[in-house]
Design a protein around this motif. Structure first.
Motif, mmCIF file in Angstrom:
data_model
loop_
_atom_site.group_PDB
_atom_site.id
_atom_site.type_symbol
_atom_site.label_atom_id
_atom_site.label_comp_id
_atom_site.label_asym_id
_atom_site.label_seq_id
_atom_site.Cartn_x
_atom_site.Cartn_y
_atom_site.Cartn_z
ATOM 1 N N LEU A 130 0.931 -1.248 0.210
ATOM 2 C CA LEU A 130 0.089 -0.085 -0.030
ATOM 3 C C LEU A 130 0.768 1.244 0.001
ATOM 4 O O LEU A 130 0.679 2.370 -0.697
ATOM 5 N N LEU A 131 2.081 1.107 0.881
ATOM 6 C CA LEU A 131 2.733 2.305 0.849
ATOM 7 C C LEU A 131 3.641 2.554 -0.546
ATOM 8 O O LEU A 131 4.076 3.954 -0.842
ATOM 9 N N ARG A 132 3.773 1.676 -1.254
ATOM 10 C CA ARG A 132 4.223 1.664 -2.772
ATOM 11 C C ARG A 132 3.261 2.249 -3.630
ATOM 12 O O ARG A 132 3.663 2.864 -5.031
ATOM 13 N N LEU A 133 2.114 2.228 -3.262
ATOM 14 C CA LEU A 133 1.040 2.773 -4.318
ATOM 15 C C LEU A 133 0.852 4.250 -4.008
ATOM 16 O O LEU A 133 0.884 4.740 -2.989
ATOM 17 N N ASP A 134 0.121 4.816 -4.897
ATOM 18 C CA ASP A 134 -0.193 6.405 -5.040
ATOM 19 C C ASP A 134 -1.731 6.243 -4.578
ATOM 20 O O ASP A 134 -2.744 6.856 -5.366
ATOM 21 N N ALA A 135 -1.924 5.863 -3.450
ATOM 22 C CA ALA A 135 -3.647 5.490 -3.069
ATOM 23 C C ALA A 135 -4.238 6.562 -2.712
ATOM 24 O O ALA A 135 -5.200 6.803 -2.489
ATOM 25 N N ALA A 136 -3.587 7.755 -1.945
ATOM 26 C CA ALA A 136 -4.175 8.822 -1.329
ATOM 27 C C ALA A 136 -5.473 8.263 -0.608
ATOM 28 O O ALA A 136 -6.545 8.751 -0.705
ATOM 29 N N PRO A 137 -5.002 7.560 0.467
ATOM 30 C CA PRO A 137 -6.266 6.984 1.343
ATOM 31 C C PRO A 137 -6.791 8.110 2.064
ATOM 32 O O PRO A 137 -6.272 9.193 2.527
ATOM 33 N N ALA A 138 -8.055 8.013 2.619
ATOM 34 C CA ALA A 138 -8.620 8.799 3.374
ATOM 35 C C ALA A 138 -8.073 8.272 4.815
ATOM 36 O O ALA A 138 -7.844 9.348 5.685
ATOM 37 N N LEU A 139 -7.761 7.295 5.126
ATOM 38 C CA LEU A 139 -7.119 6.691 6.395
ATOM 39 C C LEU A 139 -6.509 5.184 6.066
ATOM 40 O O LEU A 139 -7.199 4.558 5.511
ATOM 41 N N VAL A 140 -5.463 5.083 6.711
ATOM 42 C CA VAL A 140 -4.747 3.790 6.998
ATOM 43 C C VAL A 140 -4.903 3.458 8.212
ATOM 44 O O VAL A 140 -4.210 3.872 9.088
ATOM 45 N N ILE A 141 -5.718 2.366 8.467
ATOM 46 C CA ILE A 141 -5.560 1.633 9.974
ATOM 47 C C ILE A 141 -4.340 0.608 9.555
ATOM 48 O O ILE A 141 -4.802 -0.527 8.956
ATOM 49 N N GLY A 142 -3.041 0.614 9.942
ATOM 50 C CA GLY A 142 -2.095 -0.470 9.883
ATOM 51 C C GLY A 142 -1.860 -1.160 11.018
ATOM 52 O O GLY A 142 -0.875 -0.485 11.771
ATOM 53 N N LEU A 143 -2.195 -1.923 11.378
ATOM 54 C CA LEU A 143 -1.917 -2.905 12.548
ATOM 55 C C LEU A 143 -1.614 -4.231 12.143
ATOM 56 O O LEU A 143 -2.281 -5.279 12.803
ATOM 57 N N PRO A 144 -0.905 -4.617 11.311
ATOM 58 C CA PRO A 144 -0.376 -6.102 11.047
ATOM 59 C C PRO A 144 0.403 -6.531 12.122
ATOM 60 O O PRO A 144 1.166 -5.814 13.054
#
Length: 196
Positions: A130-144
Motif C-alpha cells: 500500500l505504501l508503494r502505491l499512490d493510493a491517496a487514502p482517507a485513512l490507513v489503519i495499519g495494525l499488522p
C-alpha cells in the motif's frame, strides 16, 4: 440508526474504564483506543497506539460519506460490522517477489482508486505494498501483527505522512484492526449547524 449496546459490552467498558483513564483523549482517539483495548483485553494498547485526531476526523467523515473500505484479509472484513468491505486476497496469482497479500492490495487499489479507508491487520507485506502505491487514502489503519516485518511496516507507515492509525510494537491483528475501524463506524456523525 442507533447501535444497541449489549449489557455485557456495557459492563466490559465500565470495567475497562475503571482500570484505564481515557478521559483526557480527544473523542475519536478515545473511541479507537477504547475499542481496541476492549477487543483485545490488552491495556497496553493505550500506550502503544499512534494516531492523530485530525486524521481520524477526516477518516470518520470519509467513512460516513461512503468511502470504500479495503481490508487485507477476510478475517478483518468479518470483524467490521455494518459496512461492506473489499478484499481481493483470493483473486489472481501473485507474481515473483510479491506475496498474495501484496497482490491483493494492488488489485483492490485498481478496483477502488484513491480516497478509500484501508484496514490492514494481518500482513506486513500488504501494508508495504500500500505504501508503494499512490493510493491517496482517507485513512490507513495499519495494525499488522508478527515478528517479521510488522514493526518495520508500521514505522514506514508513520514516516510516510499518510493519515494513519498504527502501533509501535509487534502486536496487532485482525481483531484490533477491525475494532479500530468499528470505533469510527460507531462514533456519531456531528450534526451540522444547518440541520440544527
Amino acid at each position: 440508526m442507533n447501535r444497541v449496546v449489549h449489557p455485557i459490552e456495557a459492563e466490559s467498558y465500565r470495567r475497562m474504564r475503571a482500570r484505564l483513564d481515557t478521559s483526557h483523549l480527544p473523542p475519536l482517539t478515545r473511541a479507537v483506543v477504547e475499542r481496541v483495548v476492549h477487543s483485545s483485553a490488552d491495556l497496553e494498547y493505550a500506550r502503544d497506539l499512534v494516531m492523530d485526531e485530525g486524521d481520524l476526523e477526516r477518516g470518520h467523515a470519509a467513512l460516513h460519506a461512503g468511502a470504500p473500505v479495503v481490508v487485507d484479509v477476510e478475517m478483518v472484513g468479518a470483524g467490521i460490522t455494518r459496512r461492506e468491505t473489499v478484499c481481493r486476497l483470493r483473486d489472481g496469482v501473485a507474481g515473483p517477489g510479491l506475496t498474495r497479500s501484496a497482490h491483493g492490495i494492488r488489485l483492490a487499489f485498481e478496483q477502488v482508486g484513491p480516497g478509500a479507508l484501508w484496514v490492514i491487520g494481518n500482513a506486513p507485506t500488504a501494508l508495504e505494498e500500500l505504501l508503494r502505491l499512490d493510493a491517496a487514502p482517507a485513512l490507513v489503519i495499519g495494525l499488522p501483527v508478527g515478528f517479521v516485518g510488522a514493526v518495520e511496516s508500521k514505522a514506514a507507515l508513520r514516516e510516510s505522512g499518510l493519515p494513519a492509525v498504527s502501533n509501535v510494537s509487534e502486536k496487532g491483528g485482525s481483531a484490533v484492526a477491525s475494532a479500530a475501524l468499528n470505533a469510527l463506524l460507531y462514533h456519531p456523525v456531528p450534526q451540522s449547524k444547518e440541520t440544527l
